[in-house]
Scaffold this motif. Structure first.
Motif, PDB file in Angstrom:
ATOM      1  N   ARG A  48       0.601  -1.233   0.141  1.00  0.00           N
ATOM      2  CA  ARG A  48       0.221   0.083  -0.271  1.00  0.00           C
ATOM      3  C   ARG A  48       0.334   1.012  -0.058  1.00  0.00           C
ATOM      4  O   ARG A  48       0.513   2.341   0.638  1.00  0.00           O
ATOM      5  CB  ARG A  48      -1.004  -0.055   1.109  1.00  0.00           C
ATOM      6  N   ALA A  51       0.775   4.459  -5.478  1.00  0.00           N
ATOM      7  CA  ALA A  51      -0.718   4.976  -5.420  1.00  0.00           C
ATOM      8  C   ALA A  51      -1.441   4.453  -6.628  1.00  0.00           C
ATOM      9  O   ALA A  51      -2.968   4.178  -7.093  1.00  0.00           O
ATOM     10  CB  ALA A  51      -0.902   6.653  -5.822  1.00  0.00           C
ATOM     11  N   ASP A  74      -7.312  -3.366   0.075  1.00  0.00           N
ATOM     12  CA  ASP A  74      -6.529  -2.789  -0.592  1.00  0.00           C
ATOM     13  C   ASP A  74      -6.520  -1.850  -1.424  1.00  0.00           C
ATOM     14  O   ASP A  74      -5.577  -0.954  -1.567  1.00  0.00           O
ATOM     15  CB  ASP A  74      -4.953  -3.785  -1.137  1.00  0.00           C
ATOM     16  N   ALA A  76      -8.362  -0.464  -2.305  1.00  0.00           N
ATOM     17  CA  ALA A  76      -9.289   1.182  -1.777  1.00  0.00           C
ATOM     18  C   ALA A  76      -7.581   2.424  -1.611  1.00  0.00           C
ATOM     19  O   ALA A  76      -8.029   3.072  -2.420  1.00  0.00           O
ATOM     20  CB  ALA A  76     -10.170   0.954  -0.892  1.00  0.00           C
ATOM     21  N   PHE A  77      -6.845   1.821  -1.431  1.00  0.00           N
ATOM     22  CA  PHE A  77      -5.678   1.969  -1.236  1.00  0.00           C
ATOM     23  C   PHE A  77      -4.717   2.587  -2.476  1.00  0.00           C
ATOM     24  O   PHE A  77      -3.891   3.325  -2.930  1.00  0.00           O
ATOM     25  CB  PHE A  77      -4.981   1.615   0.502  1.00  0.00           C
ATOM     26  N   VAL A  78      -4.570   1.771  -3.048  1.00  0.00           N
ATOM     27  CA  VAL A  78      -3.790   1.380  -4.329  1.00  0.00           C
ATOM     28  C   VAL A  78      -4.233   1.158  -5.762  1.00  0.00           C
ATOM     29  O   VAL A  78      -5.941   0.500  -5.714  1.00  0.00           O
ATOM     30  CB  VAL A  78      -2.748   0.858  -4.393  1.00  0.00           C
ATOM     31  N   SER A  79      -4.547   2.342  -6.470  1.00  0.00           N
ATOM     32  CA  SER A  79      -5.528   1.997  -7.691  1.00  0.00           C
ATOM     33  C   SER A  79      -4.809   1.097  -8.548  1.00  0.00           C
ATOM     34  O   SER A  79      -4.114   1.466  -9.332  1.00  0.00           O
ATOM     35  CB  SER A  79      -5.683   3.433  -7.968  1.00  0.00           C
ATOM     36  N   ARG A 101      -9.889   0.317 -10.416  1.00  0.00           N
ATOM     37  CA  ARG A 101     -10.113   2.517 -10.721  1.00  0.00           C
ATOM     38  C   ARG A 101     -11.031   2.219 -12.206  1.00  0.00           C
ATOM     39  O   ARG A 101     -11.446   3.014 -12.441  1.00  0.00           O
ATOM     40  CB  ARG A 101      -9.036   2.709 -10.736  1.00  0.00           C
ATOM     41  N   TYR A 121      -5.348   8.734  -8.699  1.00  0.00           N
ATOM     42  CA  TYR A 121      -4.381   8.666  -7.606  1.00  0.00           C
ATOM     43  C   TYR A 121      -5.449   9.227  -6.743  1.00  0.00           C
ATOM     44  O   TYR A 121      -5.471   9.170  -5.398  1.00  0.00           O
ATOM     45  CB  TYR A 121      -3.149   9.431  -8.137  1.00  0.00           C
ATOM     46  N   SER A 124      -7.425   7.332  -4.508  1.00  0.00           N
ATOM     47  CA  SER A 124      -7.097   6.612  -3.482  1.00  0.00           C
ATOM     48  C   SER A 124      -6.296   7.649  -2.259  1.00  0.00           C
ATOM     49  O   SER A 124      -6.382   7.207  -1.392  1.00  0.00           O
ATOM     50  CB  SER A 124      -5.733   5.815  -4.236  1.00  0.00           C
ATOM     51  N   ARG A 125      -6.622   8.830  -2.717  1.00  0.00           N
ATOM     52  CA  ARG A 125      -5.401   9.601  -2.012  1.00  0.00           C
ATOM     53  C   ARG A 125      -6.770  10.126  -0.834  1.00  0.00           C
ATOM     54  O   ARG A 125      -6.499   9.916   0.164  1.00  0.00           O
ATOM     55  CB  ARG A 125      -5.298  10.787  -2.714  1.00  0.00           C
ATOM     56  N   TYR A 128      -7.489   7.008   1.286  1.00  0.00           N
ATOM     57  CA  TYR A 128      -6.285   7.352   2.517  1.00  0.00           C
ATOM     58  C   TYR A 128      -6.302   7.779   3.597  1.00  0.00           C
ATOM     59  O   TYR A 128      -6.511   7.854   4.612  1.00  0.00           O
ATOM     60  CB  TYR A 128      -5.030   7.463   1.589  1.00  0.00           C
TER      61      TYR A 128
END
Ligand code: ADP
Ligand code: MG
Length: 392
Positions: A48, A51, A74, A76-79, A101, A121, A124-125, A128
């Motif tokens: 994770r 991005a 995971d 959700a955090f990494v596209s 995504r 990105y 994800s951000r 996060y």
């Protein structure tokens, strides 16, 4: 502006190169890794950290489905963005169900690609930062636990780095903390293999020649086994070969090795090279080795200052005083005063060391009861303890 870290994964090196070129000089984007190995998808999702991961078109949705299913949280955090030769509605539906995504045709324009990456990105951000605000866990939790990476460094030649690195690696195996890989990153004049009496078939030069095409099985087969259980990745046999090894490949090599082992011990030369910087990023512990002579301590102090400027976490540093206790040298108190830090381990000077080095056998197994080996085992225990470092 913060750069978006992007990883590229595809079956063929050529198609990786094509996407790489599309992203060349793109503002705000940094390609941090490329690979033909799907294990990297697994790895980056569990970490994770990056991005955005672009996968395909050589790998298709069926190839990545089991990995994406395993990492649904995971994602959700990494596209993940899939690249495909052609995108149908069914294809898109299938991908979205897997929390991918976006799906893009590989023939899309550079603008489309950049925009899709940027959008992915931002999503994800947002997730996060919301999770961080809510105090939810954001650390990795799946896959093989990443190995502890121990870098043995010392800004002076001859202070005992290779002696220490080889014995720590063997000591960890003796204490059943393996699997351990010993990576000789002294590319110009590495002597780990000779210190362990090994005649390697492959060196880091052969293994890193096709780093993007390298998979775990191939890498495992290329390591040189030592009788203790340690697997060695030796330095090149000819020093001219060192110039072909890039710091990107070095960093990637450590990442790959870290997925398959419990410990990676890295022997280095005495310079703050790009290779060293690439591995410091991944280091859990940095053993700073010095002998108790004035030039060595002066360089140790300088080295610690440089590490400070690099913002290297102080709690990861272990000060190892080698050849401690020789009457002609500095006292530990004088050294601690000079460097303004405690010494974490002191290894005495003893003739058993050159005897073992010359025989190509580690002191720690040849003379396990010697005072040198006792200190080495203490350091092995310290490195394999749950919480290491001064933490002060
Ligand atoms: N504790 C020690 N006692 C005696 N000799 C040592 C000790 N540590 C290292 N040496 C000797 O110093 C030499 C240099 O050590 P080495 O590990 O090759 O240094 P580096 O890798 O830092 O250049 C070796 O030949 C070894 O025999
Ligand atoms: Mg050395």
């Amino acid at each position: 502006m913060e750069k978006v870290s992007v990883v590229l994964i595809d079956r063929e090196v050529q198609s990786l190169q094509r996407v790489r070129e599309l992203l060349e000089d793109a503002p705000g984007i940094e390609v941090v890794d490329r690979s033909t190995d799907l294990h990297e998808l697994d790895f980056h999702l569990s970490q994770r950290i990056v991005a955005v991961i672009l996968v395909g078109p050589g790998y298709q949705i069926e190839d990545v489905t089991p990995i994406l299913e395993r990492h649904s949280v995971d994602l959700a955090f990494v596209s993940v963005i899939l690249l495909a030769e052609e995108v149908s509605a069914g294809h898109l539906r299938q991908a979205l169900k897997l929390n991918v995504r976006d799906v893009l045709e590989v023939s899309c324009s550079r603008e489309d690609l950049l925009e899709t990456i940027q959008r992915a990105y931002e999503i994800s951000r947002k997730v996060y930062s919301e999770k961080v605000l809510l105090g939810e866990g954001i650390t990795r939790k799946e896959g093989h636990p990443r190995a502890r990476v121990v870098v043995v460094f010392g800004p002076k030649g001859g202070c005992g780095k290779s002696f220490l690195a080889t014995n720590l690696a063997v000591g960890l195996e003796v204490r059943k903390k393996g699997p351990v890989v010993l990576f000789d990153m002294n590319y110009q004049s590495g002597d780990v293999a000779i210190m362990l009496g090994l005649f390697p078939q492959y060196t880091v030069y052969d293994v890193m020649a096709d780093i993007d095409g390298l998979d775990k099985e191939m890498l495992s087969r290329s390591l040189t086994p030592h009788g203790s259980g340690v697997k060695v990745l030796p330095a090149p046999l000819e020093f001219q070969q060192a110039q072909f090894l890039t710091d990107r490949a070095t960093g990637k090599m450590v990442r790959l090795l870290a997925q398959m082992n419990n410990f990676i011990i890295i022997d280095t030369d005495s310079s703050f090279s790009d290779h060293l910087l690439a591995v410091l990023d991944q280091a859990d512990h940095l053993c700073m080795v010095a002998s108790n002579e004035v030039p060595s301590i002066k360089n140790l102090k300088l080295g610690l200052q440089i590490l400070g400027k690099l913002n290297f976490p102080e709690e990861k540093i272990l000060i190892v005083l080698n050849r401690a206790g020789t009457k002609v040298g500095l006292s530990p108190e004088e050294i601690e005063e000079t460097i303004q830090r405690k010494i974490d381990a002191a290894i005495p000077s003893d003739k058993v060391v050159p005897i073992s080095v010359n025989k190509g056998v580690p002191v720690i197994t040849q003379y396990p009861r010697s005072p040198v080996s006792k200190r080495l085992f203490q350091l092995v225990e310290l490195l394999s303890a749950e919480k290491v470092g001064r933490g002060r």
